[in-house]
Design a protein around this motif. Sequence first.
Motif, PDB file in Angstrom:
ATOM      1  N   GLU A   1      53.534  -4.305  36.768  1.00  0.00           N
ATOM      2  CA  GLU A   1      52.537  -3.729  35.865  1.00  0.00           C
ATOM      3  C   GLU A   1      53.191  -3.451  34.521  1.00  0.00           C
ATOM      4  OE1 GLU A   1      50.838   0.156  36.437  1.00  0.00           O
ATOM      5  OE2 GLU A   1      52.763   1.053  36.907  1.00  0.00           O
TER       6      GLU A   1
ATOM      7  N   VAL B   1      50.234  -4.397  42.828  1.00  0.00           N
ATOM      8  CA  VAL B   1      50.614  -5.407  41.841  1.00  0.00           C
ATOM      9  C   VAL B   1      52.122  -5.579  41.873  1.00  0.00           C
ATOM     10  CG1 VAL B   1      48.614  -5.113  40.345  1.00  0.00           C
ATOM     11  CG2 VAL B   1      50.647  -3.730  39.945  1.00  0.00           C
TER      12      VAL B   1
ATOM     13  N   ARG C   1      52.779  -0.826  32.186  1.00  0.00           N
ATOM     14  CA  ARG C   1      52.190   0.514  32.177  1.00  0.00           C
ATOM     15  C   ARG C   1      51.615   0.873  30.815  1.00  0.00           C
ATOM     16  NH1 ARG C   1      53.821   5.300  35.144  1.00  0.00           N
ATOM     17  NH2 ARG C   1      54.021   3.849  36.876  1.00  0.00           N
TER      18      ARG C   1
ATOM     19  N   LEU D   1      49.522  -6.579  36.376  1.00  0.00           N
ATOM     20  CA  LEU D   1      48.474  -5.677  35.914  1.00  0.00           C
ATOM     21  C   LEU D   1      48.824  -5.338  34.472  1.00  0.00           C
ATOM     22  CD1 LEU D   1      45.958  -3.927  36.411  1.00  0.00           C
ATOM     23  CD2 LEU D   1      47.497  -2.106  37.183  1.00  0.00           C
TER      24      LEU D   1
ATOM     25  N   GLY E   1      44.040  -5.335  33.057  1.00  0.00           N
ATOM     26  CA  GLY E   1      43.237  -5.031  34.240  1.00  0.00           C
ATOM     27  C   GLY E   1      42.023  -5.902  34.446  1.00  0.00           C
TER      28      GLY E   1
ATOM     29  N   HIS F   1      46.615   0.006  34.088  1.00  0.00           N
ATOM     30  CA  HIS F   1      47.069   1.117  34.936  1.00  0.00           C
ATOM     31  C   HIS F   1      46.048   2.246  34.912  1.00  0.00           C
ATOM     32  CE1 HIS F   1      49.993   3.917  36.781  1.00  0.00           C
ATOM     33  NE2 HIS F   1      49.419   4.807  35.990  1.00  0.00           N
TER      34      HIS F   1
ATOM     35  N   SER G   1      57.345  -1.418  37.388  1.00  0.00           N
ATOM     36  CA  SER G   1      56.490  -0.839  36.364  1.00  0.00           C
ATOM     37  C   SER G   1      57.232  -0.835  35.030  1.00  0.00           C
ATOM     38  CB  SER G   1      56.099   0.585  36.765  1.00  0.00           C
ATOM     39  OG  SER G   1      55.188   1.123  35.842  1.00  0.00           O
TER      40      SER G   1
ATOM     41  N   ALA H   1      52.621  -0.333  42.203  1.00  0.00           N
ATOM     42  CA  ALA H   1      53.274  -1.382  41.425  1.00  0.00           C
ATOM     43  C   ALA H   1      54.723  -1.463  41.885  1.00  0.00           C
ATOM     44  CB  ALA H   1      53.203  -1.073  39.941  1.00  0.00           C
TER      45      ALA H   1
END
Length: 191
Positions: free
Chosen positions: A155, A152, A157, A127, A130, A162, A177, A174
């Motif tokens: 990610e 996910v 962040r 992610l 997105g 997110h 992250s 996630a």
Amino acid sequence: MKLLEDRIRQDGTVLPGNVLKVDNFLNHQVDPQLMDQLGAEFARRFADAGITKILTVESSGIAPAVMTGLHLNVPVIFARKHKSLTLTDHLYTAKVFSYTKQVNNDISIDRRFLSPEDRVLIIDDFLANGQAVQGLLDIARTAQIEVAGVGVVIEKRFQKGHKLVVDAGIQLEALASIAAFEDNTVIFAED
């Protein structure tokens, strides 16, 4: 998930453009034992969500999605990026931009595999901005199905994906992250 963070530290490579290369265990060569553990963790986190199906986008989301489906005992549906002779009519479609490939894809799911009674879990490998998740959310909205959550593997962040999921009021899980990349080192978010 410490196991995944350790694997990213050990085998991940930070590339220019805030790209994390994890092709030796996630999106080219797949580590089945790791995928099994990731699937078990997603299943644990969404055990009480009433999931009936899992949605993902081909191809890198398939391995974690299948293992999650195995642990939740539900089917997995993957949106296809390319038309085929067998996937031509009665489709839900959405446009998705791939940052790493720098191309737009029309993703498609056969309408036969989704019904308004479904409560789906979206699973993907990354992610970042997105786009893949947004495409699956668009398909879910068109199909009038409920999205119970988004899981996910990794990610970033610091990118907008997110916020997109959280602002939509959807549970986001996630397993790793990333807060930032500094000097080719991954800095994980503290949650």
